[in-house]
Enzyme design. Structure first.
Site, mmCIF file in Angstrom:
data_model
loop_
_atom_site.group_PDB
_atom_site.id
_atom_site.type_symbol
_atom_site.label_atom_id
_atom_site.label_comp_id
_atom_site.label_asym_id
_atom_site.label_seq_id
_atom_site.Cartn_x
_atom_site.Cartn_y
_atom_site.Cartn_z
ATOM 1 N N TRP A 72 0.788 -1.281 0.083
ATOM 2 C CA TRP A 72 0.005 -0.045 0.101
ATOM 3 C C TRP A 72 0.878 1.373 0.083
ATOM 4 O O TRP A 72 1.960 1.377 0.841
ATOM 5 C CB TRP A 72 -0.956 -0.052 1.278
ATOM 6 C CG TRP A 72 -1.348 1.256 1.518
ATOM 7 C CD1 TRP A 72 -0.566 2.274 2.447
ATOM 8 C CD2 TRP A 72 -2.728 1.763 1.453
ATOM 9 N NE1 TRP A 72 -1.590 3.352 2.622
ATOM 10 C CE2 TRP A 72 -2.729 3.151 2.121
ATOM 11 C CE3 TRP A 72 -3.809 1.096 1.093
ATOM 12 C CZ2 TRP A 72 -4.046 3.670 2.152
ATOM 13 C CZ3 TRP A 72 -5.110 2.011 0.824
ATOM 14 C CH2 TRP A 72 -5.136 3.333 1.505
ATOM 15 N N ASP B 278 0.192 9.256 0.683
ATOM 16 C CA ASP B 278 0.941 10.580 0.274
ATOM 17 C C ASP B 278 2.179 10.550 -0.005
ATOM 18 O O ASP B 278 2.978 9.930 0.361
ATOM 19 C CB ASP B 278 0.921 11.438 1.645
ATOM 20 C CG ASP B 278 -0.194 11.563 2.413
ATOM 21 O OD1 ASP B 278 -1.474 10.739 2.376
ATOM 22 O OD2 ASP B 278 -0.504 12.072 3.698
ATOM 23 N N ARG C 160 0.749 17.440 12.336
ATOM 24 C CA ARG C 160 1.276 16.756 11.476
ATOM 25 C C ARG C 160 1.563 17.207 10.077
ATOM 26 O O ARG C 160 1.010 18.237 9.782
ATOM 27 C CB ARG C 160 0.329 15.103 11.338
ATOM 28 C CG ARG C 160 -0.920 15.188 10.756
ATOM 29 C CD ARG C 160 -1.494 13.879 10.513
ATOM 30 N NE ARG C 160 -3.066 14.159 9.954
ATOM 31 C CZ ARG C 160 -4.074 14.100 11.023
ATOM 32 N NH1 ARG C 160 -3.739 14.176 12.225
ATOM 33 N NH2 ARG C 160 -5.151 14.257 10.551
ATOM 34 N N ASP C 161 2.465 16.477 9.399
ATOM 35 C CA ASP C 161 2.631 16.649 8.210
ATOM 36 C C ASP C 161 3.446 17.985 7.757
ATOM 37 O O ASP C 161 3.236 18.846 6.930
ATOM 38 C CB ASP C 161 1.520 16.734 7.179
ATOM 39 C CG ASP C 161 0.594 15.581 7.320
ATOM 40 O OD1 ASP C 161 0.972 14.588 7.791
ATOM 41 O OD2 ASP C 161 -0.713 15.519 7.281
HETATM 42 C C1 FRU Z 1 -2.746 12.219 4.942
HETATM 43 C C2 FRU Z 1 -2.569 11.577 6.140
HETATM 44 C C3 FRU Z 1 -1.606 12.383 6.792
HETATM 45 C C4 FRU Z 1 -0.691 11.343 7.699
HETATM 46 C C5 FRU Z 1 -0.735 10.466 6.580
HETATM 47 C C6 FRU Z 1 -0.929 9.031 7.403
HETATM 48 O O1 FRU Z 1 -3.355 11.389 3.686
HETATM 49 O O2 FRU Z 1 -3.837 11.119 6.920
HETATM 50 O O3 FRU Z 1 -2.167 13.386 7.556
HETATM 51 O O4 FRU Z 1 0.564 11.972 7.744
HETATM 52 O O5 FRU Z 1 -1.951 10.343 5.812
HETATM 53 O O6 FRU Z 1 -0.427 7.803 6.449
#
Ligand code: FRU
Length: 495
Positions: free
Chosen positions: A36, A39, A167-168
């Site tokens: 799988w 992002d 996050r991110d």
């Molecule tokens: C977005 C998300 C992000 C997170 C990631 C986890 O698609 O939810 O916010 O970091 O996927 O896989």
């Protein structure tokens, strides 16, 4: 030092990669080696090549403890696979190395900034997730996590900020200062994008709130990216739990582009225009980089959380990225077009001019599932506007994917109801275009099971997956009324 968990993921890939049939993969879109992906992460230049990492769970075609997969390219079309870059192998990221970004350091190393996720059972018995920002540094293949991780924790949040939804991080550098933007959830429960700065990438100071949702566009804002483009500032983010708004925003996990002026002292984006990024069913979490020749290139996950459970049976890999796209701002709107390097892979050209369409029509040589085709449509009868014009793709006796334009209300409808899905997922999407008087140009990039549309030279894009078998490669055109079209089609030849 390569941890046991990372080694295990690398060994797993090595053992099972040879069993993944190449026919399962697109020809020039990024996929994981196996399992799988979601992002795109760390999309950046390093030592003269473009690197892309991604959210990765090699062990199944469902989301699981997040690793970072890794590929690189010189031209955004042909990609080389690299070993898995990170595994969730530390106390602070034991439940996942979530999304983040990358940057080349002055000393020649590459720094990754990502969200470490750790779940803990609370006093009330519920499990809560804690998200912090972490660093890893490496040589483009192997990365070492910083011994003092995490570098941003709930202590660094403004008052009311959430330690659960934090996050991110997307990093960049201006002069000798690193900046990052990161998603958070303030006290109002919706989303906000915070900015931090640092001199060494390890010690960060809070700057302010770049933009906030105020419960207007969904809730949590994921995966922010902020950059200057054509004299404006652009913030891309992916909101969760959107409520549909007209034809601009669909419900669920959406994409949002804010365009405006950046107020330097306040670290705040004064927004002038708000739009969706992509109008298809499968597009989320885009990230950009800047090329040495000054192009802002965006790539995104060509899937969506709402429909990613609908998978064909017996596949080895699930999820792919969009074709990277060149961005620009024109008339205050975001434009996107396929990266120009794809044109180097065009095979024989088949072109038609001024073909009148008034019933279903096939044009000799216009077919295929790995193609770059542009169709220009205009009214064919001066006295009477046609009611609709339709492009039928990936067609055989039973299956078809349609793109329909209605000049009366300037809408495009993409419809994959009969595109091989075994589940009744979101199959139809309408969006408003800005063309007038029955004229529209649609460029279509097909790569086996993906469809990417670019309307009116990039004014709008729409991406979606289809699962129609590749043998369904017929293309036809149809109109209710009279439409006059030009068609230029190239097979894309990638060996
Ligand atoms: C977005 C998300 C992000 C997170 C990631 C986890 O698609 O939810 O916010 O970091 O996927 O896989």
């Amino acid at each position: 030092m390569i941890s046991e968990k990372l080694q295990q993921a690398r060994d797993f890939e090595e053992k099972y990669l040879p069993h993944v049939p190449e026919t399962e993969r697109p020809k020039f879109h990024v996929t994981g080696a196996i399992g799988w992906i979601n992002d795109p992460n760390g999309f950046s230049m390093y030592k003269g090549e473009y690197h892309l990492f991604f959210q990765y769970h090699p062990y199944s075609t469902s989301w699981g403890p997040m690793h970072w997969g890794h590929v690189k390219t010189k031209d955004f079309v042909k990609w080389d696979r690299l070993p898995v870059a990170m595994a969730p192998d530390q106390e602070y990221d034991k439940d996942g190395c979530f999304s983040g970004s990358a940057i080349e350091l002055d000393d020649g190393r590459q720094m990754l900034v990502y969200t470490g996720v750790r779940r803990e059972r609370q006093e009330d018995g519920l499990i809560r997730e804690f998200q912090t920002q972490c660093i890893a540094v490496g040589d483009g293949i192997d990365y070492e996590k910083y011994e003092a991780n995490p570098v941003l924790t709930q202590m660094d949040l403004p008052e009311g900020g959430s330690a659960v939804d934090f996050r991110d991080p997307k990093i960049w550098k201006e002069g000798d200062t690193f900046y990052l933007v990161v998603g958070n959830r303030p006290a109002d429960g919706s989303g906000s994008i915070l900015m931090y700065e640092s001199k060494d990438g390890l010690h960060w100071e809070y700057d302010g709130v770049v933009a906030a949702c105020h419960n207007q566009f969904g809730l949590m804002w994921e995966c922010p990216d902020l950059f200057e483009l054509d004299g404006k500032h652009v913030l891309l983010t992916s909101p969760q739990e959107m409520i549909a708004m007209g034809l601009e925003f669909h419900a669920g996990n959406g994409t949002l582009c804010l365009i405006g002026e950046y107020e330097e002292e306040k670290h705040h984006l004064r927004r002038e225009y708000v739009q969706a990024i992509d109008y298809g069913t499968d597009f989320y979490a885009p990230q950009t980089l800047l090329t040495p020749d000054g192009r802002r290139i965006m790539i995104a996950w060509m899937q969506n959380w709402e429909t990613s459970n609908s998978q064909p049976r017996n596949i080895h890999c699930f999820g792919e990225m969009t074709l990277p796209r060149e961005l620009s701002v024109k008339d205050g709107r975001l434009y996107q077009n396929p990266v120009r390097e794809i044109e180097n892979y065009r095979g024989v050209e088949i072109a038609y001019r001024n073909v009148m369409i008034c019933s279903e029509t096939n044009l000799r040589g216009i077919s295929g599932r790995t193609i770059d085709m542009t169709v220009t449509i205009r009214p064919g009868n001066e006295n009477r506007m046609y009611n609709w014009f339709r492009i039928n793709l990936a067609k055989d006796g039973e299956r078809v994917t349609t793109i329909r334009f209605k000049p009366e209300n300037n809408t495009v409808r993409v419809d994959r109801t009969r595109s091989g899905f075994p589940h009744d997922i979101v199959n139809v999407r309408d969006f408003q275009v800005r063309s007038g008087q029955g004229e529209i140009r649609i460029r279509i990039i097909l790569d086996r099971h993906s469809v990417e549309l670019f309307v009116n030279d990039g004014e709008q894009a729409a991406s979606f997956m289809i699962y129609t078998p590749e043998s369904a490669d017929s293309i036809s055109f149809d109109a209710d009324g009279h439409a006059l079209i030009d068609v230029v089609k190239y097979d894309l030849v990638i060996d």
